[in-house]
Design a protein around this motif. Structure first.
Motif, PDB file in Angstrom:
ATOM      1  N   GLU A   1       0.848  -1.178   0.000  1.00 58.78           N
ATOM      2  CA  GLU A   1       0.000   0.000   0.000  1.00 58.78           C
ATOM      3  C   GLU A   1       0.891   1.238   0.000  1.00 58.78           C
ATOM      4  O   GLU A   1       1.301   1.734   1.055  1.00 58.78           O
TER       5      GLU A   1
ATOM      6  N   HIS B   1      -4.001   3.397  -2.911  1.00 56.71           N
ATOM      7  CA  HIS B   1      -3.622   2.263  -3.753  1.00 56.71           C
ATOM      8  C   HIS B   1      -3.289   1.033  -2.902  1.00 56.71           C
ATOM      9  O   HIS B   1      -2.725   1.153  -1.810  1.00 56.71           O
TER      10      HIS B   1
ATOM     11  N   TRP C   1      -5.027  -5.004  -8.217  1.00 53.20           N
ATOM     12  CA  TRP C   1      -4.759  -3.597  -7.919  1.00 53.20           C
ATOM     13  C   TRP C   1      -6.073  -2.944  -7.519  1.00 53.20           C
ATOM     14  O   TRP C   1      -7.065  -3.039  -8.243  1.00 53.20           O
TER      15      TRP C   1
ATOM     16  N   TRP D   1      -7.700   0.800  -6.124  1.00 56.71           N
ATOM     17  CA  TRP D   1      -7.434   2.222  -5.973  1.00 56.71           C
ATOM     18  C   TRP D   1      -8.714   2.920  -5.549  1.00 56.71           C
ATOM     19  O   TRP D   1      -9.653   3.046  -6.329  1.00 56.71           O
TER      20      TRP D   1
ATOM     21  N   ALA E   1      -9.494   6.366  -4.596  1.00 53.06           N
ATOM     22  CA  ALA E   1      -8.899   7.705  -4.595  1.00 53.06           C
ATOM     23  C   ALA E   1      -9.479   8.545  -3.463  1.00 53.06           C
ATOM     24  O   ALA E   1     -10.691   8.802  -3.439  1.00 53.06           O
TER      25      ALA E   1
END
Length: 695
Positions: free
Chosen positions: A238, A243, A285, A287, A289
């Protein structure tokens, strides 16, 4: 989006109890009740009361209580759920509401599990490494594509945060167990670390079994002493900014003597030495935000490879099968408010299945070489049109290709649309009513389309008096390929509701109720028909100068209707708890015949007490009705009543602090019983012991 798991209060989906992973609430204090969160069912994180689907959740507390060796022991009594295949774990496959096997999707840490080889099972993850199981019931092709006719089973393995205490750098767990059925031993070890930026977990378990299982009359389930081992390595990073990158590798193996059809008794003529080697690798992955509500992204690439080798003792025949799946999945959730709060989930999915099989080094007709590929895009929106009222439209487009590697069969390419419309109304903070209408589909599997050759063989006999010239039955049953088999398509409607109420009779107690009515109209339902003697196989033998007839096994498209009712009630005061789960499934071939996949009516009663702050004593009764509504010639199933007991102790102080100890007695009365539509009896009385230590 869900980052690493946190210690949390969990609710057992079978209504057993509400407990904290770190320990039970003190008997003289109100137990803390928290809202249950669903992660997989809608491709995002949301409260159960905001989920317009029927969902059950199993957590780590259930694994301790149930001490499961198989998935039937872990999730087989959830409302609407049956695990087929009998007591051998290597044969077990899901059944949700009468939709069975490949009509239900299994995903492990997000990766599809498409392995399909008749009677060889579909679960290749040891229950001991699971952090969470979600079972989504009902058509779900809009988000999850082909195969989600009955629903989706999400298996999530543990993360470092499940083993490492907050603020610590590393941790571990050692587990030892014993099951008297099969003289099965369990040895498992877990090591994990968490630096805040980097984390990882390594797990290994072995389950050697030293004798065959026995049913309630003491009769052995021949060739059921199968050994298994499972390893998992998971690493996470991380770097910040919301992310997370995660890579994992899992290896599962089992070995032992068993019939190729592991849902029947073994015989000297059919027993094989089986070795299965399953590997799975994934790279993910995520993410989320922190500065934008438009980005909550999950991307996953994965590869699964299952290799099965079966050496038959009777004649030295060797069958080898390899099944590979390559997959890529990307989904994003965007939330915004343009006068109405809106959350949109959208993404793509691509995967390919490839099957290769041989018999003594030559191509094997029973599992023909073939490929299939899928390309899909989907979108679903949650729109809060009024306070408390959310409308959820969705649509998915799937294009798929079928490529048989055999002369006489043509390549095929088709596409399907899977629309969905749901409404969720929250009349109060603690209540939900939902209605869902959806279309779901399943493309036929490679084996269903192209299998050929001998299915099984028995002793033949003449069909008339000797010398009469009557035909002769050869005793051989052969597969008839079905290359034109159509995809299954269903239209499903479900109405359901949930309600929770706190402080009902005393401070800190809670009652939870849920129920749903469902109806599914299925076009081109794939029905496997086994004919004992098939006139279409008539052949004149010039050597014996007789007409010979054989049997046949063929997959056919029929139209079917499935409907039913499910309900669950739980009550928990802290010092004591109780629950009831109800399953009433129905189904018919629309031509007027019965379906062989419809499970039994079932009631599951649970209850128990917590006499001390770290002790729980519980009991479970499973009451099932007989199932006689079966196709002509199929095996019906009598009703049964089975009782289980358990005790858990999780000391919070002293030398044994950090330990977890469990004692269980399954099938207390040593009842001989069978779960429909299985061909084998379930195990008789089983005494289970498990001890684990965290360090």
């Amino acid at each position: 989006m869900r980052m690493r798991s946190q210690n949390r209060v969990v609710k057992t989906a079978a209504g057993v109890s509400l407990v904290a992973i770190g320990g039970l609430a003190a008997a003289d204090e109100p137990i803390e009740m928290r809202e249950l969160t669903v992660f997989g069912g809608a491709r995002d994180e949301r409260a159960l009361l905001d989920t317009p689907n029927s969902v059950s959740v199993i957590d780590q507390a259930d694994v301790l209580i149930r001490q499961p060796s198989t998935y039937e022991e872990l999730i087989g009594d959830l409302p609407g759920v049956t695990i087929e295949g009998g007591p051998r774990g290597i044969a077990q496959e899901p059944n949700i509401r009468g939709f069975r096997d490949e009509q239900v999707i299994i995903r492990v840490d997000g990766a599809r599990q498409n392995f399909d080889l008749a009677h060889r099972g579909r679960f290749f993850t040891d229950p001991g490494i699971l952090r969470r199981v979600e079972v989504l019931r009902g058509g779900a092709s809009t988000l999850f594509g082909s195969g989600a006719l009955g629903g989706v089973i999400f298996l999530d393995t543990q993360d470092a945060a499940d083993v490492v205490d907050p603020g610590e750098l590393w941790g571990g767990r050692v587990t030892l167990g014993y099951n008297s059925q099969g003289d099965e031993f369990l040895g498992a070890g877990t090591l994990a670390f968490d630096t805040g930026t980097f984390d990882g977990i390594a797990f290994y378990s072995g389950r050697p079994r030293f004798s065959d299982l026995e049913d309630g009359r003491g009769d052995p389930i021949i060739d059921s002493d199968i050994d298994s081992q499972n390893g998992l390595l998971k690493l996470g990073w991380e770097p910040g900014g919301g992310h997370r990158i995660e890579a994992s590798y899992q290896n599962y193996r089992d070995s032992g003597n068993t019939p190729p059809n592991a849902n029947v008794q073994g015989t000297p003529q059919t027993v094989v030495d089986r070795d299965l080697d399953y590997q799975s690798a994934r790279l993910a992955w995520e993410w989320d935000a922190p500065s934008s509500d438009l980005i909550d992204l999950s991307v996953l690439a994965y590869y699964n490879d299952a290799e099965v080798t079966e050496d038959r003792f009777f004649d030295g025949r060797t069958d080898e099968t390899e099944f590979e799946t390559f997959g890529f999945d990307a989904a994003n959730v965007s939330t915004f408010d343009r006068g109405l709060p809106v959350s949109i989930s959208y993404g793509i999915e691509v995967f390919q299945d490839e099957q290769d099989a041989t018999r003594d080094g030559e191509a094997r007709l029973q599992a023909p070489d073939a490929k299939r590929r899928f390309y899909a895009g989907f979108v679903q929106a949650d729109v809060e049109v009024l306070p408390g009222l959310t409308i959820t439209p969705g649509l998915r487009f799937d294009a798929f290709e079928l490529e048989p590697d055999r002369e006489g069969f043509d390549d095929r390419s088709e596409n399907q649309l899977s629309p969905r419309l749901a409404a969720s109304w929250r009349p109060s903070e603690n209540a939900q009513i939902f209605v869902t209408a959806s279309r779901a589909f399943r493309a036929p599997t490679l084996t269903e389309l192209y299998n050929d050759g001998v299915h099984f063989a028995t002793e033949g006999f003449p069909l008339g008096p000797p010398g009469s010239g009557a035909p002769v039955f050869t005793g051989v049953n052969e597969f008839i390929p079905s290359p034109d088999l159509e995809p299954e398509r269903s239209t499903q409607v479900e109405i359901g509701g949930r309600y929770t109420l706190d402080d009902v009779a005393t401070s800190g107690d809670r009652v939870e109720l849920s129920g749903s009515l469902y109806y599914a109209r299925v076009d081109d339902f794939v029905d496997t028909v086994v004919g004992f003697i098939d006139d279409r196989t008539a052949t004149f033998n010039p050597f014996t100068r007789q007409l010979e007839l054989s049997g046949s096994t063929e997959n056919r498209n029929v139209d079917a209707t499935l409907w039913g009712f499910e309900a669950e009630v739980t009550y928990d005061t802290g010092p004591w708890f109780a629950g009831v789960g109800l399953t009433i499934p129905r189904g018919l071939n629309r031509a007027g015949g019965d379906l062989g996949s419809i499970p039994q009516d079932r009631v599951v009663l649970t209850g128990g007490i917590r006499p001390l702050d770290d002790v729980e004593l519980g009991a479970r009764a499973t009451l099932a009705d007989g199932q006689d509504d079966v196709p002509e010639g199929a095996l019906g199933t009598p009703g049964f009543a089975v009782f289980d007991l358990y005790a858990t102790w999780q000391p919070q102080t002293g030398l044994l602090e950090g330990g977890r100890f469990a004692l269980g007695i399954d099938n207390l009365t040593d009842r001989r019983f069978r779960i429909h539509p299985n061909g084998l009896n379930q195990p008789g009385l089983a005494v289970k012991l498990t001890a684990s230590w965290d360090f």
